[in-house]
Design a protein around this motif. Structure first.
Motif, PDB file in Angstrom:
ATOM      1  N   GLY A  54       0.802  -1.165   0.206  1.00 20.70           N
ATOM      2  CA  GLY A  54      -0.026  -0.051   0.002  1.00 20.70           C
ATOM      3  C   GLY A  54       0.891   1.050  -0.150  1.00 20.70           C
ATOM      4  O   GLY A  54       0.625   2.380  -0.685  1.00 20.70           O
ATOM      5  N   SER A  55       1.985   1.269   0.843  1.00 20.40           N
ATOM      6  CA  SER A  55       2.791   2.487   0.858  1.00 20.40           C
ATOM      7  C   SER A  55       3.502   2.620  -0.486  1.00 20.40           C
ATOM      8  O   SER A  55       3.668   3.540  -0.890  1.00 20.40           O
ATOM      9  N   LEU A  56       3.936   1.786  -1.110  1.00 18.68           N
ATOM     10  CA  LEU A  56       4.599   1.724  -2.636  1.00 18.68           C
ATOM     11  C   LEU A  56       3.456   2.209  -3.644  1.00 18.68           C
ATOM     12  O   LEU A  56       3.873   2.964  -4.365  1.00 18.68           O
ATOM     13  N   THR A  57       2.297   1.852  -3.399  1.00 20.07           N
ATOM     14  CA  THR A  57       1.118   2.241  -4.356  1.00 20.07           C
ATOM     15  C   THR A  57       1.135   3.976  -4.279  1.00 20.07           C
ATOM     16  O   THR A  57       1.008   4.640  -5.230  1.00 20.07           O
ATOM     17  N   TRP A  58       1.188   4.461  -2.826  1.00 22.67           N
ATOM     18  CA  TRP A  58       0.993   5.741  -2.861  1.00 22.67           C
ATOM     19  C   TRP A  58       2.356   6.489  -3.203  1.00 22.67           C
ATOM     20  O   TRP A  58       2.319   7.583  -3.510  1.00 22.67           O
ATOM     21  N   ALA A  59       3.416   5.771  -2.936  1.00 20.84           N
ATOM     22  CA  ALA A  59       4.872   6.153  -3.304  1.00 20.84           C
ATOM     23  C   ALA A  59       4.736   6.576  -5.117  1.00 20.84           C
ATOM     24  O   ALA A  59       5.359   7.680  -5.241  1.00 20.84           O
ATOM     25  N   CYS A  60       4.426   5.676  -5.686  1.00 18.74           N
ATOM     26  CA  CYS A  60       4.461   5.541  -7.193  1.00 18.74           C
ATOM     27  C   CYS A  60       3.486   6.785  -7.620  1.00 18.74           C
ATOM     28  O   CYS A  60       3.689   7.740  -8.323  1.00 18.74           O
ATOM     29  N   ALA A  61       2.250   6.889  -6.804  1.00 20.67           N
ATOM     30  CA  ALA A  61       1.086   7.899  -7.281  1.00 20.67           C
ATOM     31  C   ALA A  61       1.596   9.233  -7.027  1.00 20.67           C
ATOM     32  O   ALA A  61       1.482  10.141  -7.767  1.00 20.67           O
ATOM     33  N   ALA A  62       2.285   9.437  -5.718  1.00 18.85           N
ATOM     34  CA  ALA A  62       2.915  10.688  -5.745  1.00 18.85           C
ATOM     35  C   ALA A  62       4.032  11.207  -6.664  1.00 18.85           C
ATOM     36  O   ALA A  62       4.235  12.226  -7.049  1.00 18.85           O
ATOM     37  N   ALA A  63       5.075   9.908  -7.174  1.00 20.68           N
ATOM     38  CA  ALA A  63       6.061  10.351  -8.035  1.00 20.68           C
ATOM     39  C   ALA A  63       5.232  10.624  -9.356  1.00 20.68           C
ATOM     40  O   ALA A  63       5.999  11.332 -10.132  1.00 20.68           O
ATOM     41  N   LEU A  64       4.265  10.203  -9.733  1.00 23.71           N
ATOM     42  CA  LEU A  64       3.491  10.247 -11.065  1.00 23.71           C
ATOM     43  C   LEU A  64       2.600  11.823 -11.003  1.00 23.71           C
ATOM     44  O   LEU A  64       2.031  12.044 -11.887  1.00 23.71           O
ATOM     45  N   GLY A 160      13.126   3.644  -3.363  1.00 23.97           N
ATOM     46  CA  GLY A 160      13.745   2.245  -3.239  1.00 23.97           C
ATOM     47  C   GLY A 160      14.371   2.452  -1.699  1.00 23.97           C
ATOM     48  O   GLY A 160      14.172   1.294  -0.853  1.00 23.97           O
ATOM     49  N   VAL A 161      14.943   3.367  -1.384  1.00 24.66           N
ATOM     50  CA  VAL A 161      15.542   3.337   0.011  1.00 24.66           C
ATOM     51  C   VAL A 161      14.523   3.438   0.969  1.00 24.66           C
ATOM     52  O   VAL A 161      14.595   2.672   1.794  1.00 24.66           O
ATOM     53  N   CYS A 162      13.434   4.346   0.947  1.00 25.80           N
ATOM     54  CA  CYS A 162      12.303   4.307   1.961  1.00 25.80           C
ATOM     55  C   CYS A 162      11.511   3.149   1.844  1.00 25.80           C
ATOM     56  O   CYS A 162      11.559   2.708   3.134  1.00 25.80           O
ATOM     57  N   MET A 163      11.288   2.604   0.791  1.00 24.92           N
ATOM     58  CA  MET A 163      10.344   1.276   0.982  1.00 24.92           C
ATOM     59  C   MET A 163      11.146   0.187   1.564  1.00 24.92           C
ATOM     60  O   MET A 163      10.745  -0.516   2.275  1.00 24.92           O
ATOM     61  N   SER A 164      12.455   0.081   1.234  1.00 22.02           N
ATOM     62  CA  SER A 164      13.296  -1.110   1.781  1.00 22.02           C
ATOM     63  C   SER A 164      13.519  -0.866   3.220  1.00 22.02           C
ATOM     64  O   SER A 164      13.235  -1.712   4.172  1.00 22.02           O
ATOM     65  N   SER A 165      13.611   0.338   3.697  1.00 27.98           N
ATOM     66  CA  SER A 165      13.591   0.425   5.116  1.00 27.98           C
ATOM     67  C   SER A 165      12.356   0.442   5.826  1.00 27.98           C
ATOM     68  O   SER A 165      12.510  -0.322   6.879  1.00 27.98           O
TER      69      SER A 165
END
Length: 213
Positions: A54-64, A160-165
């Motif tokens: 879910g966090s990755l979904t929002w990360a990609c959405a924010a980046a786009l 990538g760094v934030c998601m890995s952490s």
């Protein structure tokens, strides 16, 4: 040294803020802890993966740039806010019902739960993806951590760094709270813990339903 690493000085402040946000108590961490200590390590780990997704979904959405689109169509944010609040209250109701049951009627620490891997993943995913504030948190991270002319490689690096952490933190919660010591402590104080979780989820849900985004 690759050019993308020249953006690291911009990323550190945003990264520290992100770590503090991820590690602090919240619906996501409580869901992982609750799943791990009541249903076992497997449930905690899969819930953690769902929340990370879910966090990755929002990360990609924010980046786009989806946040800008959602700000234009405010009704979409309102719908998501209501769904997120109602889902948290639903979790509060389930915790309250569990708190009322005696230990003899609750399967605590049983790895073979009634929840499939898919259900556990979706539960974790729903907690994070139905919270519209998450996209603004990611938008702030990307805005703070990168200049406007940052290349796509820099955006991928910070995500990538934030998601890995965050995944490492979530997995650590799942592992720590699925130990035998944590299980024994949970059995002894299960009804109080479930009651506290019900109060927490209710407060979080009501705050989301009544807040202005």
């Amino acid at each position: 040294m690759p050019e993308v690493f020249s953006y690291l000085p911009y990323m550190w402040p945003a990264y520290v803020i992100y770590l503090i946000n991820v590690a602090s108590p919240g619906p996501a961490n409580f869901a992982i802890i609750g799943a791990a200590i009541s249903q076992g390590r497997r449930a905690g780990l899969i819930t953690a993966l769902g929340i990370s997704s879910g966090s990755l979904t929002w990360a990609c959405a924010a980046a786009l740039g989806l946040a800008a689109l959602l700000q234009t169509y405010a009704i979409a944010l309102e719908v998501m806010k209501v769904l997120g609040g109602l889902y948290l209250i639903y979790m509060a109701w389930k915790a309250y019902k569990s708190a009322r049951l005696p230990n003899s009627k609750v399967a605590v620490g049983n790895l073979k739960t009634d929840y499939s891997a898919r259900q556990l993943w979706l539960r974790g995913y729903a907690i994070h993806v139905t919270n519209p504030k998450a996209i603004f948190a990611w938008l702030a991270i990307i805005s703070l951590g990168l200049p406007k002319d940052a290349p796509i490689e820099a955006i991928v690096l910070i995500i990538g760094v934030c998601m890995s952490s965050s995944l490492l933190i979530f997995i650590t919660y799942a592992l720590l709270f699925s130990t035998q010591r944590a299980l024994r402590g949970y059995k002894a104080a299960r009804r109080w813990i479930e009651g506290a979780m019900a109060v927490f989820y209710t407060a979080a849900g009501l705050k989301l339903l009544t807040s202005r985004i």
